[in-house]
Design a protein around this motif. Structure first.
Motif, short mmCIF file in Angstrom:
data_model
loop_
_atom_site.label_atom_id
_atom_site.label_comp_id
_atom_site.label_asym_id
_atom_site.label_seq_id
_atom_site.Cartn_x
_atom_site.Cartn_y
_atom_site.Cartn_z
N TYR A 19 -36.88 11.49 -10.97
CA TYR A 19 -37.82 11.56 -10.07
C TYR A 19 -37.90 13.27 -9.97
CZ TYR A 19 -41.72 10.87 -6.67
OH TYR A 19 -43.37 10.50 -6.39
N PRO A 20 -38.65 13.57 -10.93
CA PRO A 20 -39.38 15.41 -10.86
C PRO A 20 -39.94 15.48 -9.33
CG PRO A 20 -41.05 13.60 -11.80
CD PRO A 20 -39.70 12.54 -11.43
N SER A 59 -26.52 19.98 -14.62
CA SER A 59 -26.62 20.28 -13.75
C SER A 59 -26.17 20.95 -12.45
CB SER A 59 -28.61 19.35 -13.84
OG SER A 59 -28.32 18.64 -12.90
N THR A 60 -26.74 21.63 -11.45
CA THR A 60 -26.31 21.15 -9.93
C THR A 60 -26.76 20.29 -9.08
OG1 THR A 60 -26.15 23.99 -10.36
CG2 THR A 60 -25.93 23.47 -8.41
N TYR A 108 -36.53 20.73 -10.27
CA TYR A 108 -35.95 19.56 -9.16
C TYR A 108 -36.14 18.44 -9.58
CZ TYR A 108 -33.48 23.70 -7.15
OH TYR A 108 -32.53 24.80 -6.95
N THR A 109 -34.36 17.14 -9.59
CA THR A 109 -34.81 15.89 -9.92
C THR A 109 -34.24 15.11 -8.58
OG1 THR A 109 -33.01 15.44 -11.61
CG2 THR A 109 -35.00 16.00 -12.26
N VAL A 110 -34.68 13.58 -8.48
CA VAL A 110 -33.82 13.02 -7.54
C VAL A 110 -33.49 12.07 -8.56
CG1 VAL A 110 -33.88 10.78 -6.07
CG2 VAL A 110 -34.77 12.88 -5.87
N ILE A 123 -29.86 14.33 -5.76
CA ILE A 123 -31.15 15.84 -5.48
C ILE A 123 -30.00 16.80 -6.42
CG2 ILE A 123 -32.46 17.36 -4.87
CD1 ILE A 123 -33.09 15.55 -2.67
N ASN A 124 -30.44 17.02 -8.14
CA ASN A 124 -29.63 18.11 -8.84
C ASN A 124 -31.70 18.93 -9.66
OD1 ASN A 124 -31.04 15.96 -10.81
ND2 ASN A 124 -29.37 16.06 -11.54
N GLY A 125 -30.68 19.98 -9.99
CA GLY A 125 -31.82 21.28 -10.13
C GLY A 125 -31.23 21.90 -11.44
#
Length: 160
Positions: free
Chosen positions: A39-40, A71-72, A45-47, A57-59
């Motif tokens: 999910y943008p 991604s972190t 970042y994204t879920v 949640i990463n990005g």
């Protein structure tokens, strides 16, 4: 010189069984991950639903030394709900005993986080929604969306 060898006849049952096993291997190893989704969120970042028991949640995608895209992870497993505006993301997390959500984990009270997507700062964990809302007020965060339950999302209804 005489050749020594033997011939093993393959009966109809063996052929059907072999065909069945080949089909099973293809069907189980070539899934398209339709249960997984991203999910943008603001600023890249994204879920990310890794699987049914692991939502994070990463990005900040980057390449590691082996050239894999990584991604972190900012909010670890299990993100049960989230909300956001143009800059901030609120997350409701259920802490898991292991790497994946179990049914017994769902009875635990959630903890809350705020992620600033402009600089990667995480605020929290907040042990109640009231504490989370007080932090939002202190940071002057407004216009957050309604909470989006991750259980309600699927591959077909996640924006691209």
């Amino acid at each position: 010189m005489q050749q020594i060898g033997f011939h093993i006849p393959i009966g109809a049952f063996s052929k059907v069984f072999l065909l069945f096993m080949m089909c099973m291997c293809l069907l189980t190893s070539c899934g398209d991950g339709r249960g997984d989704w991203k999910y943008p969120l603001p600023n890249g970042y994204t879920v990310f639903r890794v699987n049914s028991g692991n939502i994070v949640i990463n990005g900040g995608e980057y390449r590691d030394v082996d050239e894999f895209t990584c991604s972190t992870i900012y909010v670890e497993n299990y993100v049960a709900a989230f909300c956001y505006n143009d800059r901030y993301v609120g997350a409701m997390q259920i802490e898991c005993e292991g790497f994946s959500l179990k049914e017994s984990d769902r009875t635990k009270p959630p903890v809350y986080y705020i992620l600033d997507t402009e600089n990667g700062t995480i605020y929290g964990s907040f042990i109640s929604e009231d504490e989370y809302l007080q932090a939002c007020d202190a940071l002057k965060i407004s216009n957050m969306s309604e909470w989006i339950q991750t259980d309600d999302l699927n591959y077909a209804n996640v924006p691209s």
